[in-house]
Design a protein around this motif. Structure first.
Motif, PDB file in Angstrom:
ATOM      1  N   UNK A 195       0.827  -1.202   0.000  1.00 54.65           N
ATOM      2  CA  UNK A 195       0.000   0.000   0.000  1.00 54.65           C
ATOM      3  C   UNK A 195       0.863   1.254   0.000  1.00 54.65           C
ATOM      4  N   UNK A 196       0.618   2.125  -0.955  1.00 53.64           N
ATOM      5  CA  UNK A 196       1.255   3.440  -1.014  1.00 53.64           C
ATOM      6  C   UNK A 196       0.157   4.477  -0.840  1.00 53.64           C
ATOM      7  N   UNK A 197       0.301   5.355   0.164  1.00 55.49           N
ATOM      8  CA  UNK A 197      -0.735   6.313   0.487  1.00 55.49           C
ATOM      9  C   UNK A 197      -0.383   7.701  -0.027  1.00 55.49           C
ATOM     10  N   UNK A 198      -1.401   8.403  -0.551  1.00 56.71           N
ATOM     11  CA  UNK A 198      -1.237   9.747  -1.089  1.00 56.71           C
ATOM     12  C   UNK A 198      -2.430  10.594  -0.674  1.00 56.71           C
ATOM     13  N   UNK A 199      -2.208  11.906  -0.550  1.00 57.87           N
ATOM     14  CA  UNK A 199      -3.305  12.831  -0.255  1.00 57.87           C
ATOM     15  C   UNK A 199      -4.023  13.135  -1.566  1.00 57.87           C
ATOM     16  N   UNK A 200      -5.342  13.007  -1.554  1.00 60.85           N
ATOM     17  CA  UNK A 200      -6.160  13.346  -2.716  1.00 60.85           C
ATOM     18  C   UNK A 200      -6.574  14.805  -2.581  1.00 60.85           C
ATOM     19  N   UNK A 201      -6.043  15.639  -3.451  1.00 65.13           N
ATOM     20  CA  UNK A 201      -6.317  17.074  -3.351  1.00 65.13           C
ATOM     21  C   UNK A 201      -7.266  17.568  -4.432  1.00 65.13           C
ATOM     22  N   UNK A 202      -8.079  16.698  -4.997  1.00 69.23           N
ATOM     23  CA  UNK A 202      -8.983  17.111  -6.071  1.00 69.23           C
ATOM     24  C   UNK A 202     -10.042  18.084  -5.582  1.00 69.23           C
ATOM     25  N   UNK A 203     -10.500  17.943  -4.336  1.00 70.60           N
ATOM     26  CA  UNK A 203     -11.515  18.864  -3.812  1.00 70.60           C
ATOM     27  C   UNK A 203     -10.926  20.267  -3.692  1.00 70.60           C
ATOM     28  N   UNK A 204      -9.708  20.368  -3.167  1.00 74.34           N
ATOM     29  CA  UNK A 204      -9.074  21.675  -3.044  1.00 74.34           C
ATOM     30  C   UNK A 204      -8.795  22.281  -4.425  1.00 74.34           C
ATOM     31  N   UNK A 205      -8.409  21.427  -5.370  1.00 79.01           N
ATOM     32  CA  UNK A 205      -8.150  21.909  -6.734  1.00 79.01           C
ATOM     33  C   UNK A 205      -9.448  22.421  -7.365  1.00 79.01           C
ATOM     34  N   UNK A 206     -10.540  21.707  -7.163  1.00 77.34           N
ATOM     35  CA  UNK A 206     -11.830  22.134  -7.709  1.00 77.34           C
ATOM     36  C   UNK A 206     -12.265  23.456  -7.071  1.00 77.34           C
ATOM     37  N   UNK A 207     -12.062  23.612  -5.769  1.00 80.62           N
ATOM     38  CA  UNK A 207     -12.395  24.874  -5.101  1.00 80.62           C
ATOM     39  C   UNK A 207     -11.575  26.029  -5.665  1.00 80.62           C
ATOM     40  N   UNK A 208     -10.303  25.763  -5.894  1.00 79.38           N
ATOM     41  CA  UNK A 208      -9.425  26.792  -6.452  1.00 79.38           C
ATOM     42  C   UNK A 208      -9.900  27.205  -7.846  1.00 79.38           C
ATOM     43  N   UNK A 209     -10.272  26.216  -8.656  1.00 79.77           N
ATOM     44  CA  UNK A 209     -10.750  26.517 -10.008  1.00 79.77           C
ATOM     45  C   UNK A 209     -12.072  27.288  -9.961  1.00 79.77           C
ATOM     46  N   UNK A 244     -13.046  29.341  -7.639  1.00 80.15           N
ATOM     47  CA  UNK A 244     -12.740  30.716  -7.254  1.00 80.15           C
ATOM     48  C   UNK A 244     -12.162  31.496  -8.432  1.00 80.15           C
ATOM     49  N   UNK A 245     -11.321  30.838  -9.223  1.00 77.42           N
ATOM     50  CA  UNK A 245     -10.764  31.507 -10.396  1.00 77.42           C
ATOM     51  C   UNK A 245     -11.855  31.858 -11.400  1.00 77.42           C
ATOM     52  N   UNK A 246     -12.769  30.922 -11.642  1.00 76.49           N
ATOM     53  CA  UNK A 246     -13.856  31.181 -12.590  1.00 76.49           C
ATOM     54  C   UNK A 246     -14.804  32.251 -12.067  1.00 76.49           C
ATOM     55  N   UNK A 247     -15.043  32.272 -10.768  1.00 79.06           N
ATOM     56  CA  UNK A 247     -15.929  33.271 -10.182  1.00 79.06           C
ATOM     57  C   UNK A 247     -15.312  34.668 -10.275  1.00 79.06           C
ATOM     58  N   UNK A 248     -13.992  34.742 -10.273  1.00 80.57           N
ATOM     59  CA  UNK A 248     -13.310  36.027 -10.331  1.00 80.57           C
ATOM     60  C   UNK A 248     -13.150  36.587 -11.731  1.00 80.57           C
ATOM     61  N   UNK A 249     -13.506  35.825 -12.745  1.00 80.87           N
ATOM     62  CA  UNK A 249     -13.373  36.296 -14.122  1.00 80.87           C
ATOM     63  C   UNK A 249     -14.450  37.319 -14.447  1.00 80.87           C
TER      64      UNK A 249
END
Length: 126
Positions: A92-106, A108-113
């Motif tokens: 088992x190799x464990x990794x942090x899944x950051x897709x939720x944070x990436x989606x939030x960032x995107x 915010x970027x789209x909302x700021x356009x």
């Protein structure tokens, strides 16, 4: 592209690991809520990449390191569950899944356009 067998094993590992984190060993991780978001299995089924999402924790990296240290215990619990289905228990190799944070960032970027409205076409031209 994953084979059907890889996909089935990955789904089973995700289900089993989720139950292990939530029911069998939550005391090892100070009450943090750990979600197994996805599992990717190597073609020979010997290595599993486990992607995790954390709630109720301040330091995600420290929690990931703790999980990696307790990897043998987690793998043993997994082995107890899958010993009749798999010949070997995957490493088992464990990794942090950051897709939720990436989606939030995107988001915010789209909302700021500032997108100007499309020019209206004249009805006379039609």
């Amino acid at each position: 592209m994953e084979s059907k067998r890889q996909q089935k094993v990955a789904r089973q590992l995700q289900k089993d690991l989720s139950e292990i984190f939530q029911r069998e060993v939550p005391h090892l991780f100070s009450g943090a809520f750990i979600t197994v978001t996805s599992v990717r299995v190597s073609p020979d089924l010997s290595v599993a990449r486990v992607y995790l999402s954390f709630l109720a924790t301040k330091n995600k990296q420290l929690l990931l390191e703790t999980i990696q240290e307790k990897g043998k215990v987690i793998r043993q619990h997994l082995g107890d569950r899958v010993r009749h289905q798999l010949r070997i228990v995957p490493e088992l190799n464990f990794f942090i899944d950051d897709t939720v944070e990436y989606a939030d960032k995107m988001d915010k970027l789209f909302a700021g356009l500032d997108i100007p409205p499309a020019p209206e076409e004249d009805e006379e031209d039609q």
